[in-house]
Design a protein around this motif. Sequence first.
Motif, short mmCIF file in Angstrom:
data_model
loop_
_atom_site.label_atom_id
_atom_site.label_comp_id
_atom_site.label_asym_id
_atom_site.label_seq_id
_atom_site.Cartn_x
_atom_site.Cartn_y
_atom_site.Cartn_z
N ARG A 187 0.92 -1.16 -0.11
CA ARG A 187 0.08 0.08 -0.13
C ARG A 187 0.80 1.36 0.11
N ASP A 188 2.01 1.45 0.54
CA ASP A 188 2.93 2.43 0.69
C ASP A 188 4.37 2.01 0.87
N PHE A 189 5.17 2.92 0.21
CA PHE A 189 6.55 2.56 0.61
C PHE A 189 7.19 4.14 0.66
N GLN A 190 7.67 4.60 2.11
CA GLN A 190 8.23 5.84 2.20
C GLN A 190 9.72 5.94 1.96
N ALA A 202 7.30 0.69 5.21
CA ALA A 202 6.58 0.26 3.88
C ALA A 202 5.27 -0.45 4.90
N GLU A 203 4.20 -0.52 4.04
CA GLU A 203 2.90 -1.24 4.69
C GLU A 203 2.36 -2.12 3.57
N LEU A 204 1.93 -3.30 3.98
CA LEU A 204 1.21 -4.25 2.91
C LEU A 204 0.33 -4.87 3.69
N ASP A 205 -0.75 -5.43 3.05
CA ASP A 205 -1.77 -6.20 3.48
C ASP A 205 -1.84 -7.55 2.45
N ASN A 239 -2.24 -7.53 8.12
CA ASN A 239 -1.46 -6.16 7.94
C ASN A 239 -0.18 -6.51 8.35
N LEU A 240 0.95 -5.79 7.31
CA LEU A 240 2.20 -6.02 7.80
C LEU A 240 2.98 -4.55 7.62
N ASN A 241 3.75 -4.23 8.77
CA ASN A 241 4.60 -3.04 8.72
C ASN A 241 5.98 -3.28 8.58
#
Length: 483
Positions: A81-84, A107-110, A127-129
């Motif tokens: 979902r996101d990678f900063q 990063a955030e994944l699901d 959910n994975l952070n």
Amino acid sequence: MGVRSLLVASTVLALGLALSGATNPGFVVRITQAGLDYAKQHGVAILEKELAQLKLQDISGESRIPVLGKVRYEISGLNLRDFQLPHSQISLVPNEGLQVSISNAFAELDGNWRVKLRILRHHGSFNLNVEHIYIKTTLQLGRDDSGKPTVDISACSTSISNVRVHFSGKLSWLYNLFRKTIASKFKENLERKVCETLRSSVRRYLQPYLQTVPVTANIDAVAGIDYSLTAAPVATAQFLNADLKGECFSLAQHTPIPFTPPALAVPPEHSRMVYFGVSSYFFNTASFAYHTAGALIFEITDAMIPKDIEFHLNTSTFAAFLPQLDEMYPNMPMKFRLSAPSAPFLSIGTNGVSLQPVVDIQAYAIYPNGNLAPLFLLGLTGNVSATADVQSGRMVGSLAVGRMKLTLKHSNVGTGTFKVKMMQSIMNVVASSILLPRLNERLGKGFPLPLPAQVQLSDPVVQFHENFLLFGANVHYQPRQGR
């Protein structure tokens, strides 16, 4: 002993010839840390978008849990979902290249999970952070056969300090029993994918972008510039330097240049993002190219005389300086043909730019049928100064004429009463009102700089040094729409 001495002498001579064959650049590009930092901002923004589109492989396996026995699991539908990349740094690695370091990325994944325990089958989501991601990569710069810059990744490493997984759904507590195993596989998978994405991004975006730097650029329909790299760019502790051939040539015929570029001692300036060191060789090869192409010939007729100047280019006017003209060619129009017997060379020093051109002025009388009668040949020498600037990605300039001296080189109508000194004032008018504006109009169009696509320069500064000009500027990159 004699043979050995001969071999030693031959070796020394060959080495000396090889060293003397090393040619100084005619043009130097220097990128400062400020310029690298600006480029890094745009590069990291592209990398963030690429990483956010990572496709991670499904994870499956078996794990043995005390009492419960063997459990088979499957992780699928991974969605990043996101990678900063909040903190990044680019640094120079002397004689190696550039190092880009990224710290504290996250990063955030699901995704979905599925588990099989004996006869039980259940599924759910998770959910994975991913936190404290550290990326380090080295960019190696080179030169291809055409003289364009190249770039590739010579080393890349990624480390992840923390992976937090939260499972939801029935039997999610079961997944929590082997969370570390799954987190370890995520970590290994993501670390590999990050470096793969970096290599892919450099090859998809950075390398093609560097290829937009021109190897040759046309000045106009007469001459062009060779901007090919003479060697791979070199990183020092303070700068990234690129030596370019910096040689102008005639588009009609590429004649070898009969002189060599001087050494350039570029000072360690830091106030701008990029600097261009432009050798006197660059400008003098331009003069040589235009002279070789026959482009340094100008004709002046009466129609070109400004209307506010009270004289006409005809034999009646010039009879005041050479009375025989009225007798031999009464009241006939005239024209001047100005040419340089050799290419005019300029000098650059700490006080500015100057040159001392030599111009031949051949005067003709024009018969009614258009035929020409040669009248006299004058020699004109003078002191000319020049100014330089950068505008719209081009080097521009203008000339100012100082003191001039006129001499009679030959006359077809007698020399006894030729009043050369009196003619000096007319030649001053011709030079300042006709010739100089035309030259400055051409110099105002400028020489294109070797800039990559979508780059504009701002805040230019100009310095004069021994044998070269130093232009400094800041850079603004305007990406294409849709990028």
